[in-house]
Design a protein around this motif. Structure first.
Motif, short mmCIF file in Angstrom:
data_model
loop_
_atom_site.label_atom_id
_atom_site.label_comp_id
_atom_site.label_asym_id
_atom_site.label_seq_id
_atom_site.Cartn_x
_atom_site.Cartn_y
_atom_site.Cartn_z
N THR A 46 0.85 -1.19 0.00
CA THR A 46 0.00 0.00 0.00
C THR A 46 0.88 1.24 0.00
OG1 THR A 46 -1.73 -1.16 1.24
CG2 THR A 46 -1.85 1.24 1.19
N ASN A 47 0.59 2.20 -0.88
CA ASN A 47 1.40 3.41 -1.02
C ASN A 47 0.53 4.65 -0.93
OD1 ASN A 47 3.81 1.89 -1.68
ND2 ASN A 47 2.91 1.57 -3.71
N SER A 48 1.11 5.72 -0.38
CA SER A 48 0.48 7.04 -0.41
C SER A 48 1.27 7.90 -1.38
CB SER A 48 0.48 7.67 0.98
OG SER A 48 -0.34 6.94 1.87
N CYS A 61 2.17 -0.70 -11.00
CA CYS A 61 1.52 -1.88 -10.48
C CYS A 61 2.55 -2.72 -9.74
CB CYS A 61 0.87 -2.65 -11.63
SG CYS A 61 -0.53 -3.68 -11.12
N PHE A 62 2.32 -4.03 -9.59
CA PHE A 62 3.25 -4.90 -8.87
C PHE A 62 4.61 -4.88 -9.57
CE2 PHE A 62 4.80 -8.99 -7.18
CZ PHE A 62 4.51 -8.80 -5.85
N THR A 63 5.69 -4.69 -8.81
CA THR A 63 7.00 -4.45 -9.42
C THR A 63 7.80 -5.72 -9.67
OG1 THR A 63 7.92 -4.10 -7.20
CG2 THR A 63 7.17 -2.14 -8.41
N HIS A 64 7.45 -6.84 -9.01
CA HIS A 64 8.20 -8.07 -9.21
C HIS A 64 7.77 -8.74 -10.51
CE1 HIS A 64 9.73 -7.44 -5.27
NE2 HIS A 64 8.59 -7.70 -4.66
N SER A 65 8.66 -9.63 -11.01
CA SER A 65 8.32 -10.35 -12.24
C SER A 65 7.18 -11.33 -11.97
CB SER A 65 9.54 -11.11 -12.74
OG SER A 65 9.99 -12.04 -11.78
N ILE A 66 6.24 -11.39 -12.89
CA ILE A 66 5.07 -12.26 -12.77
C ILE A 66 5.11 -13.29 -13.89
CG2 ILE A 66 2.55 -12.35 -12.81
CD1 ILE A 66 3.60 -11.00 -10.35
N LYS A 67 4.99 -14.55 -13.50
CA LYS A 67 4.93 -15.63 -14.49
C LYS A 67 3.49 -16.09 -14.67
CE LYS A 67 9.61 -17.37 -13.53
NZ LYS A 67 10.40 -18.54 -13.12
N ASP A 68 3.18 -16.53 -15.88
CA ASP A 68 1.85 -17.09 -16.17
C ASP A 68 0.74 -16.12 -15.79
OD1 ASP A 68 3.11 -19.46 -17.01
OD2 ASP A 68 3.15 -20.20 -14.94
N LEU A 69 0.87 -14.87 -16.21
CA LEU A 69 -0.15 -13.87 -15.93
C LEU A 69 -1.46 -14.23 -16.63
CD1 LEU A 69 -0.96 -11.07 -14.78
CD2 LEU A 69 -0.13 -10.09 -16.93
N ILE A 70 -2.55 -14.19 -15.87
CA ILE A 70 -3.87 -14.45 -16.43
C ILE A 70 -4.58 -13.13 -16.76
CG2 ILE A 70 -6.15 -15.44 -15.99
CD1 ILE A 70 -4.79 -17.46 -14.14
N GLN A 142 -1.41 -7.78 -5.23
CA GLN A 142 -2.18 -6.53 -5.19
C GLN A 142 -1.32 -5.36 -4.72
OE1 GLN A 142 -6.35 -6.36 -3.65
NE2 GLN A 142 -5.45 -5.14 -2.04
N THR A 143 -1.49 -4.22 -5.39
CA THR A 143 -0.87 -2.97 -4.97
C THR A 143 -1.95 -1.90 -4.90
OG1 THR A 143 1.21 -3.56 -6.05
CG2 THR A 143 0.90 -1.25 -5.48
N VAL A 144 -1.97 -1.12 -3.81
CA VAL A 144 -2.98 -0.07 -3.62
C VAL A 144 -2.25 1.27 -3.48
CG1 VAL A 144 -4.86 0.81 -2.21
CG2 VAL A 144 -4.57 -1.66 -2.50
N HIS A 145 -2.69 2.25 -4.27
CA HIS A 145 -2.18 3.62 -4.17
C HIS A 145 -3.30 4.53 -3.64
CE1 HIS A 145 1.44 2.66 -6.47
NE2 HIS A 145 0.66 2.03 -7.34
N HIS A 146 -2.98 5.30 -2.60
CA HIS A 146 -3.91 6.35 -2.16
C HIS A 146 -3.40 7.66 -2.73
CE1 HIS A 146 -5.69 8.98 1.27
NE2 HIS A 146 -6.45 9.00 0.18
N LEU A 147 -4.10 8.19 -3.75
CA LEU A 147 -3.65 9.38 -4.45
C LEU A 147 -4.29 10.63 -3.84
CD1 LEU A 147 -2.20 10.78 -6.82
CD2 LEU A 147 -4.25 10.39 -8.19
N THR A 148 -3.44 11.59 -3.48
CA THR A 148 -3.89 12.89 -2.99
C THR A 148 -3.49 13.94 -4.02
OG1 THR A 148 -3.60 12.23 -0.67
CG2 THR A 148 -3.71 14.58 -1.15
N VAL A 149 -4.47 14.71 -4.48
CA VAL A 149 -4.23 15.74 -5.48
C VAL A 149 -3.95 17.07 -4.77
CG1 VAL A 149 -5.18 17.02 -7.43
CG2 VAL A 149 -5.68 14.57 -7.16
N LEU A 150 -2.84 17.73 -5.15
CA LEU A 150 -2.43 18.99 -4.55
C LEU A 150 -2.80 20.15 -5.48
CD1 LEU A 150 1.16 17.97 -3.38
CD2 LEU A 150 -0.99 17.73 -2.13
N VAL A 151 -3.34 21.22 -4.89
CA VAL A 151 -3.70 22.41 -5.67
C VAL A 151 -3.00 23.62 -5.06
CG1 VAL A 151 -5.59 23.86 -6.49
CG2 VAL A 151 -5.96 21.40 -6.16
#
Length: 236
Positions: A46-48, A61-70, A142-151
């Protein structure tokens, strides 16, 4: 005597079956516990992150190598909106979207080459959670990003008379912080707008101040600013 032996054999068989069922139950519980552990281990990132409005940003997305991706799926959860889902199936080389129109959200390049999500341009409405899921025969990653928009706020400074000066940081996100040099008799109010930006207004009065200028300092995540006003010439 034969009846007693048959009864004993039946009881022994029943006890063995009961023990076997008990062991099976234990193993099933262990397998379930192990599966739960593996799932919690795989679904762990999980990332902010933050991005400034009217810029372009990429979410990895997920940074490691993925084999047999469906399949690769991005699930986007924004405020007061139905979830936007973008999915790519490896076996069919096919991409589908649901509830994603008008969001400015696409793959950075072809999904089979690069699984990053691109937002261009970033708007205040892009605040939310972005979940990437890799589906494989070995499990889901799974990877989750919590995006905060700055103005960045729009800064204004004006003299209100009687050595009173008003400094505004208009429509910033998050709210800006305002300080003064020299320090005076000040009060600050915040106004939150419907798009979650905030206007901060600070008004200061200097009684008995013999200096010729006052400086307002604005602190914000998008950058700091300072503006000064001359009491005598009224120039900013």
């Amino acid at each position: 005597m034969a009846t007693v032996l048959l009864l004993a054999d039946w009881r022994g068989s029943t006890e063995r079956r009961a023990k076997s069922m008990e062991m099976n139950s234990v193993w099933k519980a262990f397998d379930l516990m192990l599966l739960t552990f593996l799932i919690s281990f795989l679904v762990a990132v999980t990332n902010s992150v933050s991005a400034q409005v009217n810029t372009m940003t990429n979410l990895s997305c997920f940074t490691h190598s993925i084999k047999d991706l469906i399949m690769t799926t991005w699930e986007i959860l924004l405020r007061d909106r139905a979830p936007c889902i973008i999915a790519y199936r490896e076996d069919k080389n096919e991409t589908k979207e649901t509830n994603c129109s008008g969001e400015g959200i696409t793959w950075e390049s072809r999904p089979e080459w690069n699984h990053k999500l691109q937002i261009d341009p970033v708007t205040v409405d892009n605040d939310g959670y972005y979940k990437c899921i890799f589906v494989t025969p070995a499990g889901n990653f799974q990877t989750v990003h919590h995006l905060t928009v700055l103005v960045p706020p729009v800064v204004t400074l004006s003299e209100e008379g009687n050595r009173t000066v008003e400094c505004k940081a208009v429509a910033g996100k998050p709210a800006a912080q305002i300080s003064w040099v020299p320090k005076g008799d000040c009060f600050t109010v915040n106004e939150t707008h419907h798009n979650r930006t905030v206007t901060v207004k600070s008004t200061c009065t200097w009684k008995g101040f013999n200096g010729s200028s006052a400086t307002c300092f604005i602190s914000h995540l998008t950058g700091n600013k300072n503006v000064s006003i001359e009491h005598q010439s009224h120039s900013k």
